[in-house]
Scaffold this motif. Structure first.
Motif, PDB file in Angstrom:
ATOM      1  N   ARG A  21     -29.513  61.883  24.395  1.00 22.25           N
ATOM      2  CA  ARG A  21     -30.136  60.556  24.356  1.00 22.25           C
ATOM      3  C   ARG A  21     -31.638  60.775  24.380  1.00 22.25           C
ATOM      4  N   LEU A  22     -32.315  60.271  23.350  1.00 14.62           N
ATOM      5  CA  LEU A  22     -33.754  60.479  23.213  1.00 14.62           C
ATOM      6  C   LEU A  22     -34.488  59.147  23.169  1.00 14.62           C
ATOM      7  N   LEU A  23     -35.675  59.144  23.727  1.00 17.37           N
ATOM      8  CA  LEU A  23     -36.559  57.993  23.630  1.00 17.37           C
ATOM      9  C   LEU A  23     -37.678  58.373  22.676  1.00 17.37           C
ATOM     10  N   LEU A  24     -37.788  57.636  21.581  1.00 14.29           N
ATOM     11  CA  LEU A  24     -38.759  57.958  20.537  1.00 14.29           C
ATOM     12  C   LEU A  24     -39.969  57.041  20.633  1.00 14.29           C
ATOM     13  N   GLN A  25     -41.118  57.619  20.374  1.00 16.35           N
ATOM     14  CA  GLN A  25     -42.360  56.868  20.280  1.00 16.35           C
ATOM     15  C   GLN A  25     -43.045  57.364  19.006  1.00 16.35           C
ATOM     16  N   GLY A  31     -51.441  59.377   7.139  1.00 12.16           N
ATOM     17  CA  GLY A  31     -51.934  58.072   6.749  1.00 12.16           C
ATOM     18  C   GLY A  31     -50.934  56.946   6.860  1.00 12.16           C
ATOM     19  N   TYR A  32     -49.705  57.209   7.275  1.00 15.06           N
ATOM     20  CA  TYR A  32     -48.697  56.168   7.436  1.00 15.06           C
ATOM     21  C   TYR A  32     -48.695  55.688   8.878  1.00 15.06           C
ATOM     22  N   GLU A  33     -48.697  54.394   9.053  1.00 19.66           N
ATOM     23  CA  GLU A  33     -48.647  53.833  10.398  1.00 19.66           C
ATOM     24  C   GLU A  33     -47.203  53.525  10.751  1.00 19.66           C
ATOM     25  N   PRO A  34     -46.807  53.780  12.001  1.00 20.52           N
ATOM     26  CA  PRO A  34     -45.425  53.490  12.400  1.00 20.52           C
ATOM     27  C   PRO A  34     -45.158  51.994  12.410  1.00 20.52           C
ATOM     28  N   TYR A  35     -43.920  51.633  12.214  1.00 19.01           N
ATOM     29  CA  TYR A  35     -43.519  50.234  12.213  1.00 19.01           C
ATOM     30  C   TYR A  35     -43.278  49.809  13.657  1.00 19.01           C
ATOM     31  N   GLY A  36     -44.091  48.913  14.161  1.00 17.65           N
ATOM     32  CA  GLY A  36     -43.947  48.439  15.536  1.00 17.65           C
ATOM     33  C   GLY A  36     -44.495  49.444  16.537  1.00 17.65           C
ATOM     34  N   ASN A  37     -44.636  49.005  17.759  1.00 10.22           N
ATOM     35  CA  ASN A  37     -45.190  49.859  18.799  1.00 10.22           C
ATOM     36  C   ASN A  37     -44.196  50.159  19.910  1.00 10.22           C
ATOM     37  N   ASP A  38     -42.993  49.661  19.798  1.00 13.08           N
ATOM     38  CA  ASP A  38     -42.007  49.835  20.855  1.00 13.08           C
ATOM     39  C   ASP A  38     -41.372  51.217  20.816  1.00 13.08           C
ATOM     40  N   ASN A  39     -40.923  51.643  21.978  1.00  7.61           N
ATOM     41  CA  ASN A  39     -40.132  52.867  22.052  1.00  7.61           C
ATOM     42  C   ASN A  39     -38.704  52.540  21.654  1.00  7.61           C
ATOM     43  N   ILE A  40     -38.044  53.496  21.029  1.00  6.47           N
ATOM     44  CA  ILE A  40     -36.679  53.298  20.570  1.00  6.47           C
ATOM     45  C   ILE A  40     -35.790  54.363  21.197  1.00  6.47           C
ATOM     46  N   CYS A  41     -34.676  53.931  21.785  1.00  5.36           N
ATOM     47  CA  CYS A  41     -33.711  54.850  22.372  1.00  5.36           C
ATOM     48  C   CYS A  41     -32.621  55.118  21.334  1.00  5.36           C
ATOM     49  N   PHE A  53     -33.325  67.678  15.598  1.00  3.51           N
ATOM     50  CA  PHE A  53     -32.394  66.610  15.944  1.00  3.51           C
ATOM     51  C   PHE A  53     -32.187  65.704  14.742  1.00  3.51           C
ATOM     52  N   PHE A  54     -30.965  65.167  14.624  1.00  2.00           N
ATOM     53  CA  PHE A  54     -30.632  64.162  13.630  1.00  2.00           C
ATOM     54  C   PHE A  54     -30.083  62.949  14.354  1.00  2.00           C
ATOM     55  N   GLU A  55     -30.538  61.754  13.967  1.00  2.22           N
ATOM     56  CA  GLU A  55     -30.051  60.527  14.567  1.00  2.22           C
ATOM     57  C   GLU A  55     -28.563  60.400  14.271  1.00  2.22           C
ATOM     58  N   LYS A  56     -27.777  60.045  15.273  1.00  2.12           N
ATOM     59  CA  LYS A  56     -26.317  60.089  15.165  1.00  2.12           C
ATOM     60  C   LYS A  56     -25.757  59.106  14.133  1.00  2.12           C
ATOM     61  N   ASN A  64     -40.149  66.159  15.860  1.00  2.00           N
ATOM     62  CA  ASN A  64     -40.389  66.574  17.242  1.00  2.00           C
ATOM     63  C   ASN A  64     -41.531  65.805  17.875  1.00  2.00           C
ATOM     64  N   GLU A  65     -42.536  65.461  17.081  1.00  2.00           N
ATOM     65  CA  GLU A  65     -43.692  64.742  17.598  1.00  2.00           C
ATOM     66  C   GLU A  65     -43.332  63.347  18.092  1.00  2.00           C
ATOM     67  N   ASP A  66     -42.240  62.788  17.580  1.00  2.00           N
ATOM     68  CA  ASP A  66     -41.841  61.434  17.938  1.00  2.00           C
ATOM     69  C   ASP A  66     -40.942  61.374  19.170  1.00  2.00           C
ATOM     70  N   ILE A  67     -40.499  62.509  19.671  1.00  2.00           N
ATOM     71  CA  ILE A  67     -39.637  62.526  20.858  1.00  2.00           C
ATOM     72  C   ILE A  67     -40.539  62.456  22.086  1.00  2.00           C
ATOM     73  N   TYR A  68     -40.400  61.366  22.835  1.00  2.00           N
ATOM     74  CA  TYR A  68     -41.237  61.135  24.010  1.00  2.00           C
ATOM     75  C   TYR A  68     -40.521  61.576  25.295  1.00  2.00           C
ATOM     76  N   MET A  69     -39.243  61.184  25.438  1.00  2.00           N
ATOM     77  CA  MET A  69     -38.455  61.524  26.620  1.00  2.00           C
ATOM     78  C   MET A  69     -37.022  61.837  26.221  1.00  2.00           C
ATOM     79  N   TRP A  70     -36.315  62.520  27.119  1.00  2.00           N
ATOM     80  CA  TRP A  70     -34.893  62.774  26.923  1.00  2.00           C
ATOM     81  C   TRP A  70     -34.175  62.486  28.235  1.00  2.00           C
ATOM     82  N   TRP A  71     -32.894  62.126  28.117  1.00  2.00           N
ATOM     83  CA  TRP A  71     -32.101  61.741  29.279  1.00  2.00           C
ATOM     84  C   TRP A  71     -31.441  62.978  29.883  1.00  2.00           C
ATOM     85  N   LYS A  72     -31.711  63.196  31.165  1.00  2.00           N
ATOM     86  CA  LYS A  72     -31.110  64.323  31.882  1.00  2.00           C
ATOM     87  C   LYS A  72     -29.992  63.768  32.752  1.00  2.00           C
TER      88      LYS A  72
END
Length: 78
Positions: A21-25, A31-41, A53-56, A64-72
């Motif tokens: 389980r990953l939390l993405l930011q 030059g591409y801006e991300p869509y929205g500012n929310d974190n996505i689990c 990693f591949f989204e299930k 890798n740069e977009d992975i902010y947290m992981w669930w332990k």
């Protein structure tokens, strides 16, 4: 509990096809801006062959740069 990747790396070595389980930011890149500012689990699968990693659900690669947290899992703390 959520662990920041800067504090503790994701223990993916030898965990081929294991689900995490990953939390993405999302970050701006090339030059591409991300869509929205929310974190996505998301639920993601570790691929040892490609070492990423591949989204299930969508099977899209996760940068890798977009992975902010992981669930332990607390059970692994024993």
């Amino acid at each position: 509990m959520w662990i920041e990747t800067e504090d503790e790396p994701i223990p993916a070595y030898g965990q081929n096809n294991k689900t995490f389980r990953l939390l993405l930011q999302f970050h701006e890149y090339y030059g591409y801006e991300p869509y929205g500012n929310d974190n996505i689990c998301v639920m993601a699968i570790w691929d040892s062959t490609n070492e990423c990693f591949f989204e299930k659900e969508t099977r899209l690669r996760i940068r890798n740069e977009d992975i902010y947290m992981w669930w332990k899992n607390e059970q692994t703390l024993v």
